[in-house]
Enzyme design. Structure first.
Site, PDB file in Angstrom:
ATOM      1  N   LYS A 277      76.909   3.519  54.165  1.00 31.11           N
ATOM      2  CA  LYS A 277      76.760   3.850  53.144  1.00 31.11           C
ATOM      3  C   LYS A 277      76.170   3.114  51.849  1.00 31.11           C
ATOM      4  CE  LYS A 277      79.362   5.039  49.527  1.00 31.11           C
ATOM      5  NZ  LYS A 277      79.144   4.440  48.715  1.00 31.11           N
TER       6      LYS A 277
ATOM      7  N   GLU B 204      89.536  -2.060  56.165  1.00 25.94           N
ATOM      8  CA  GLU B 204      90.005  -3.399  55.879  1.00 25.94           C
ATOM      9  C   GLU B 204      89.815  -3.695  54.121  1.00 25.94           C
ATOM     10  OE1 GLU B 204      89.727  -6.125  57.306  1.00 25.94           O
ATOM     11  OE2 GLU B 204      89.403  -5.414  59.566  1.00 25.94           O
TER      12      GLU B 204
ATOM     13  N   CYS C 145      87.998 -10.578  48.812  1.00 28.76           N
ATOM     14  CA  CYS C 145      88.962 -10.533  49.523  1.00 28.76           C
ATOM     15  C   CYS C 145      90.385 -10.827  50.315  1.00 28.76           C
ATOM     16  CB  CYS C 145      88.831  -9.249  50.126  1.00 28.76           C
ATOM     17  SG  CYS C 145      87.920  -9.564  51.768  1.00 28.76           S
TER      18      CYS C 145
ATOM     19  N   GLU D 293      96.076  -7.354  42.904  1.00 25.37           N
ATOM     20  CA  GLU D 293      95.248  -7.987  43.014  1.00 25.37           C
ATOM     21  C   GLU D 293      94.048  -8.124  42.109  1.00 25.37           C
ATOM     22  OE1 GLU D 293      92.580  -5.957  45.362  1.00 25.37           O
ATOM     23  OE2 GLU D 293      91.571  -7.752  46.613  1.00 25.37           O
TER      24      GLU D 293
END
Ligand code: NAD
Length: 490
Positions: free
Chosen positions: A183, A257, A291, A391
């Site tokens: 995707k 992840e 990330c 984050e």
């Protein structure tokens, strides 16, 4: 005036690849992709629908037995050819990476070549898939282990590095004999469409890799689909929780992840200039949306003030602006929503005691049309505050002083996340001692991203996910183990 808008004449046309069908549009909703450098729509895409997912899964399942049975040297040769085709298209690919999410041009070029490297690295594994034998208890018997692909893999990737993320999954998955339904994220679809052109040109059999460009509904349809044997998800923890809940219904394995709040420990004996430059890359890399960016700086009190001054001076020299300009080092963040989130987190960080060393508010003037946030450093941040724990996913660094090695280790590990950790020191024994105590999937000593190559395992501990991509661990992620025991007595 604003910055230049992408030239859409070079955009790929094919947004859906299912078996040998290559279509300009899926059968889902229309999506106006926005270029974050100008805040204006580039082109409309008709996204895929759950019905397209059904057909893509059927195509992948039809192709998989032959792909699995293809001798490893043939899979290797196809993957090597794909690497060469990607390299030959790198100059076309890098502006697409800029156009899709505002990555600076130089980073786009690097990511295209990195994608080629991944197919070359794992192409090298495709012809080396073997098993092992075991001296069993209670013999005489012969026992061996075989590694089997899962079958059809659903791959869901984020917008911040779709090519990077997709190829870090696809290369090992294909080498192991899996077929893929990929995707492309609606926020950044162009590079993966281009990748599909390369896969076609390299001569991959139809159905081995299928592309559905779409949003959360398409991702959810993949997770729910009984014909998908494993999901590999790269994205946020919030989405991961929904995926795990849905996958429970089909007992589907899911590789995760996820995000991070990676600590950077700067000891007093470090090369301070180098540590400041690398520390700053935690804000600049991927426009602050990486990330594994080191965003939580922990600095020994003896060098705290000089380190902050270096960081501030270096930040002033980073050109933030038009990602298509060759002298730009940091581009925009992905959207207005992201800009608002970053800004409000920074404001709350200040309310909770953080001192703004630089940045701290969205950029205006030429930068005002797009989604630009400056490099922002908040000093003296309390480790328990929201901005030190969560984050931000923007160019924001928080800095906290420490007094001892034990305190630095405790602060670094006091996080829900565990993706990366960075240690800056010139003391060899301390480097290994501290690295060995970091609760993070990847520790870099005197580094800031150089380890991110296909040959090493990458992945998270704690809320940063589980499973590893890269190296032999990445191959194993897409293989199931079969043990065979043979009676040698009768
Ligand atoms: P996100 O979780 O919002 O979206 C990721 C992908 O999931 C997108 O393709 C989205 O369309 C899809 N999705 C959304 N809802 C879904 C659902 N219910 N079911 C199935 N699919 C769904 O994340 P994002 O904002 O695109 O990416 C940013 C996050 O990704 C950050 O947290 C970042 O740290 C993380 N990330 C991790 C890595 C890594 O390797 N660890 C790499 C890049 C980004």
């Amino acid at each position: 005036m604003g910055f230049q808008h992408p030239d859409i004449s070079a955009f790929p046309e094919i947004s859906l690849v299912i078996g040998d069908e290559r279509a300009r549009s899926g059968s889902g909703a229309d999506w106006g992709h926005v270029y974050p450098g100008t805040g204006r729509v580039t082109r409309e895409v008709r996204l895929a629908s759950p019905a397209d997912v059904d057909r893509a899964v059927a195509a992948a399942r039809a192709a998989q037995p032959a792909w699995r049975a293809l001798p490893g040297d043939k899979r290797r040769d196809l993957m090597f050819r794909l690497a060469s085709v990607i390299e030959s298209k790198a100059a076309e690919m890098s502006p697409l990476l800029t156009a899709e999410n505002g990555s600076i041009l130089i980073a786009g070029g690097h990511m295209s070549l990195d994608a080629a490297q991944k197919f070359r690295y794992y192409g090298g594994w495709a012809d080396k898939i073997d098993g092992r034998t075991i001296s069993t208890w209670g013999g005489p018997a012969h026992d061996y282990v075989m590694y089997e692909p899962y079958g059809t893999l659903g791959v869901i990737v984020p917008w911040n590095g779709p090519l990077f993320a997709a190829t870090m999954v696809m290369a090992p998955a294909l080498a192991a004999g899996n077929c893929v339904v990929l995707k492309a994220p609606e926020l950044a679809p162009w590079s993966l469409m281009k990748l599909m052109e390369a896969i076609h040109e390299a001569g991959f059999p139809a159905g081995v890799v299928n592309l559905v460009t779409g949003g959360p509904d398409v991702g959810a349809a993949m997770v729910d689909h009984p014909g998908i044997d494993k999901i590999e998800f790269i994205g946020s923890g919030a989405t991961a929780k929904k995926i795990l809940a849905s996958a429970a219904q089909t007992l589907k394995p899911v590789g995760l992840e996820l995000g991070g709040k990676s600590a950077v420990i700067v000891f007093g004996d470090a090369n301070l200039q180098a540590a400041a430059k690398r520390g700053l890359s935690g804000a600049v890399s991927a426009n602050g949306q990486g990330c594994v960016n080191g965003t939580r700086l922990l600095v020994e009190r003896s060098v705290y003030e000089p380190y902050l001054q270096m960081l501030k001076a270096m930040a002033a020299h980073v050109k933030v602006g038009d990602p298509f300009a060759m002298d730009t080092f940091m581009g925009p963040v992905i959207s207005e929503t992201a800009l608002d989130r970053i800004d409000s987190m920074v404001r709350r960080g200040v309310e909770q005691g953080g001192e703004v060393l630089c940045g701290g508010a969205r950029m205006e003037g030429d930068h005002g049309e797009g989604y630009f946030y400056p490099i922002t450093v908040l000093a003296g941040v309390a480790p328990a505050s929201e901005i030190a724990r969560n984050e931000v996913f923007g160019p924001v660094l928080v800095v906290t002083p420490f007094d001892s090695e034990e305190e630095a280790i405790a602060l670094a590990n006091d996080s829900d996340y565990g993706l990366g950790a960075y240690v800056h020191t010139t003391n060899l024994t301390r480097a290994h001692r501290v690295a060995g105590r970091m609760m993070a999937g990847q520790v870099q000593v005197n580094g800031s991203g150089e380890a991110m190559t296909p040959c090493v395992p990458f992945g998270g501990m704690k809320h940063s996910g589980h499973g590893r991509l890269g190296g032999i661990e990445g191959l194993r992620e897409f293989q199931q183990v079969r043990n065979v025991w043979v009676n040698l007595q009768d």
